[in-house]
Design a protein around this motif. Sequence first.
Motif, PDB file in Angstrom:
ATOM      1  N   MET A 118      -4.605  12.045   2.076  1.00  0.00           N
ATOM      2  CA  MET A 118      -5.495  11.270   0.996  1.00  0.00           C
ATOM      3  C   MET A 118      -4.847  11.159  -0.257  1.00  0.00           C
ATOM      4  O   MET A 118      -4.145  12.190  -0.716  1.00  0.00           O
ATOM      5  CB  MET A 118      -6.853  11.842   0.749  1.00  0.00           C
ATOM      6  N   ASN A 119      -5.066   9.833  -0.635  1.00  0.00           N
ATOM      7  CA  ASN A 119      -4.054   9.490  -1.814  1.00  0.00           C
ATOM      8  C   ASN A 119      -5.009   8.863  -2.856  1.00  0.00           C
ATOM      9  O   ASN A 119      -5.576   7.935  -2.446  1.00  0.00           O
ATOM     10  CB  ASN A 119      -3.038   8.457  -1.590  1.00  0.00           C
ATOM     11  N   GLY A 131       2.686  15.610   4.894  1.00  0.00           N
ATOM     12  CA  GLY A 131       3.754  14.775   5.512  1.00  0.00           C
ATOM     13  C   GLY A 131       4.174  13.458   5.182  1.00  0.00           C
ATOM     14  O   GLY A 131       4.890  12.460   5.586  1.00  0.00           O
ATOM     15  N   ALA A 132       3.283  13.366   3.979  1.00  0.00           N
ATOM     16  CA  ALA A 132       3.473  11.882   3.437  1.00  0.00           C
ATOM     17  C   ALA A 132       5.043  11.878   2.694  1.00  0.00           C
ATOM     18  O   ALA A 132       5.452  12.967   2.205  1.00  0.00           O
ATOM     19  CB  ALA A 132       2.681  11.867   2.219  1.00  0.00           C
ATOM     20  N   TYR A 133       5.617  10.650   2.580  1.00  0.00           N
ATOM     21  CA  TYR A 133       6.896  10.231   2.061  1.00  0.00           C
ATOM     22  C   TYR A 133       6.850   9.324   0.972  1.00  0.00           C
ATOM     23  O   TYR A 133       6.407   8.098   1.339  1.00  0.00           O
ATOM     24  CB  TYR A 133       8.029   9.964   3.019  1.00  0.00           C
ATOM     25  N   LEU A 134       7.348   9.573  -0.258  1.00  0.00           N
ATOM     26  CA  LEU A 134       7.144   8.343  -1.380  1.00  0.00           C
ATOM     27  C   LEU A 134       8.623   8.274  -1.592  1.00  0.00           C
ATOM     28  O   LEU A 134       9.438   8.860  -1.743  1.00  0.00           O
ATOM     29  CB  LEU A 134       6.647   9.336  -2.766  1.00  0.00           C
ATOM     30  N   ARG A 135       8.743   6.827  -1.788  1.00  0.00           N
ATOM     31  CA  ARG A 135      10.017   6.303  -1.930  1.00  0.00           C
ATOM     32  C   ARG A 135       9.780   5.051  -2.766  1.00  0.00           C
ATOM     33  O   ARG A 135       8.932   4.581  -2.940  1.00  0.00           O
ATOM     34  CB  ARG A 135      10.839   6.134  -0.655  1.00  0.00           C
ATOM     35  N   LEU A 136      10.861   4.732  -3.506  1.00  0.00           N
ATOM     36  CA  LEU A 136      10.907   3.664  -4.467  1.00  0.00           C
ATOM     37  C   LEU A 136      11.634   2.523  -3.699  1.00  0.00           C
ATOM     38  O   LEU A 136      12.603   2.470  -3.059  1.00  0.00           O
ATOM     39  CB  LEU A 136      12.111   3.992  -5.761  1.00  0.00           C
ATOM     40  N   GLN A 137      10.947   0.988  -3.717  1.00  0.00           N
ATOM     41  CA  GLN A 137      11.386  -0.150  -3.256  1.00  0.00           C
ATOM     42  C   GLN A 137      11.320  -1.064  -4.556  1.00  0.00           C
ATOM     43  O   GLN A 137      10.180  -1.281  -4.878  1.00  0.00           O
ATOM     44  CB  GLN A 137      10.387  -0.500  -2.060  1.00  0.00           C
ATOM     45  N   VAL A 140       6.343   1.877  -5.652  1.00  0.00           N
ATOM     46  CA  VAL A 140       6.405   3.374  -5.035  1.00  0.00           C
ATOM     47  C   VAL A 140       5.491   3.009  -4.026  1.00  0.00           C
ATOM     48  O   VAL A 140       4.666   2.438  -3.597  1.00  0.00           O
ATOM     49  CB  VAL A 140       5.489   4.392  -5.833  1.00  0.00           C
ATOM     50  N   ARG A 141       6.089   3.454  -2.628  1.00  0.00           N
ATOM     51  CA  ARG A 141       5.464   3.271  -1.377  1.00  0.00           C
ATOM     52  C   ARG A 141       5.201   4.655  -0.966  1.00  0.00           C
ATOM     53  O   ARG A 141       6.012   5.545  -1.000  1.00  0.00           O
ATOM     54  CB  ARG A 141       6.494   2.392  -0.494  1.00  0.00           C
ATOM     55  N   GLY A 196       5.836   6.897   8.919  1.00  0.00           N
ATOM     56  CA  GLY A 196       6.445   5.741   9.058  1.00  0.00           C
ATOM     57  C   GLY A 196       5.608   4.626   8.643  1.00  0.00           C
ATOM     58  O   GLY A 196       5.897   3.243   8.832  1.00  0.00           O
ATOM     59  N   SER A 197       4.201   4.940   8.379  1.00  0.00           N
ATOM     60  CA  SER A 197       3.395   3.917   8.203  1.00  0.00           C
ATOM     61  C   SER A 197       2.888   3.847   6.708  1.00  0.00           C
ATOM     62  O   SER A 197       2.827   4.718   6.095  1.00  0.00           O
ATOM     63  CB  SER A 197       1.732   4.262   9.035  1.00  0.00           C
ATOM     64  N   LEU A 198       3.036   2.585   6.194  1.00  0.00           N
ATOM     65  CA  LEU A 198       2.569   2.418   4.838  1.00  0.00           C
ATOM     66  C   LEU A 198       1.315   2.572   4.520  1.00  0.00           C
ATOM     67  O   LEU A 198       0.234   1.981   5.160  1.00  0.00           O
ATOM     68  CB  LEU A 198       3.240   0.851   4.598  1.00  0.00           C
ATOM     69  N   LYS A 199       0.822   3.487   3.648  1.00  0.00           N
ATOM     70  CA  LYS A 199      -0.648   3.776   3.216  1.00  0.00           C
ATOM     71  C   LYS A 199      -1.134   3.141   1.962  1.00  0.00           C
ATOM     72  O   LYS A 199      -2.042   2.723   1.720  1.00  0.00           O
ATOM     73  CB  LYS A 199      -0.750   5.478   3.200  1.00  0.00           C
ATOM     74  N   CYS A 200       0.070   2.880   1.081  1.00  0.00           N
ATOM     75  CA  CYS A 200      -0.160   2.143  -0.223  1.00  0.00           C
ATOM     76  C   CYS A 200       1.032   1.999  -0.751  1.00  0.00           C
ATOM     77  O   CYS A 200       2.084   2.532  -0.560  1.00  0.00           O
ATOM     78  CB  CYS A 200      -1.328   3.131  -0.884  1.00  0.00           C
TER      79      CYS A 200
END
Length: 337
Positions: A1-2, A15-21, A25-26, A31-35
């Motif tokens: 939950m975000n 297991g969420a992964y946050l990265r900068l594009q 913030v993704r 591997g599925s985009l949540k927000c």
Amino acid sequence: MNTQLLNTLYVQAQGAYLRLQGDTVRVEVEGSLKCQIPLHHLDGLCLFGNVLVSPFLLHRCAQDGREVAWYGENGRFQGRLAGPVSGNVLLRRAQHQALDAKAVYLAQRFVESKLRNTRALLQRAMRERGETEAFASALAEHETSLRWLPYAQTLDEVRGLEGNAASAYFAAFGELLIGGEFSFNGRNKRPPRDPVNALLGFVYALLATQCTAALEGVGLDPQVGFLHALRPGRNALALDLLEEFRAWWGDRLVLALLNRKQLTSRHFEERPGGAVLLSEDGRKEVIVAFQKRRQETVQHPLFKEPVPIGLLPHIQARLLARYLRGDLPEYVPFVGK
């Protein structure tokens, strides 16, 4: 939950992964985009449990002075990243200055929340079980304390009103128990002398841990409180914040566990000297129920969308920090429904 609240992104999905594009913030899970959220909309990130962050996002947060706080999956504070530009020292300074200028006001807010939440619990019990002398007396004491609270001029007066209401409440607490297996003849602690007090103390300790973590996460000193007196090693501000959740979260959980017979006498053990404590199985049962409660959602008075209960201490800590910094004209305590 975000969840995004008060310009802070709370990520609890394991297991969420946050990265900068670019400047966005993704948040991805398997591997599925949540927000995805523009970075400039965020003042900070709060990450619970197994949540990964890309080095580039961490570097950017540090560079911009944007805090990242890590918590265990159970909500215990683990650590915080803050870049070279940080407002924590100014926040701590404002917190210490408030001991003289705003202590009575903040103590009133914490006690007001406690009284309103406790009153609601008593009113619900009286609707369901009928009026008793103890319920009526406790409700009358809470009404009196709420009526006089705005006129309190000193911390002793605030504490006196809170103490009177608490005494009346615990005089009626035994009538909130059903089934007959457990009785309650008044609050006792250090050590608790009966199963109900043992359970109350354990749940309050779990809540105090949540409140301490929330305060540390926003950069406040948990030991510098307003309602509770300052003592070495005592997290006075965490105890202040705990008052907002004591009846609404803590006592309601205790009553549910006992009245639904999730806990029985076998979950408690007596120690030499008369102390009564939860057994290992009892502690596990309580922790599981506490964690489930953290994941449930509730309507916060300041937000349109429901928020996880486990984030309530974090929301209140951030509101308190904003008030102390002068960003908010008043501190709005949590009053549940």
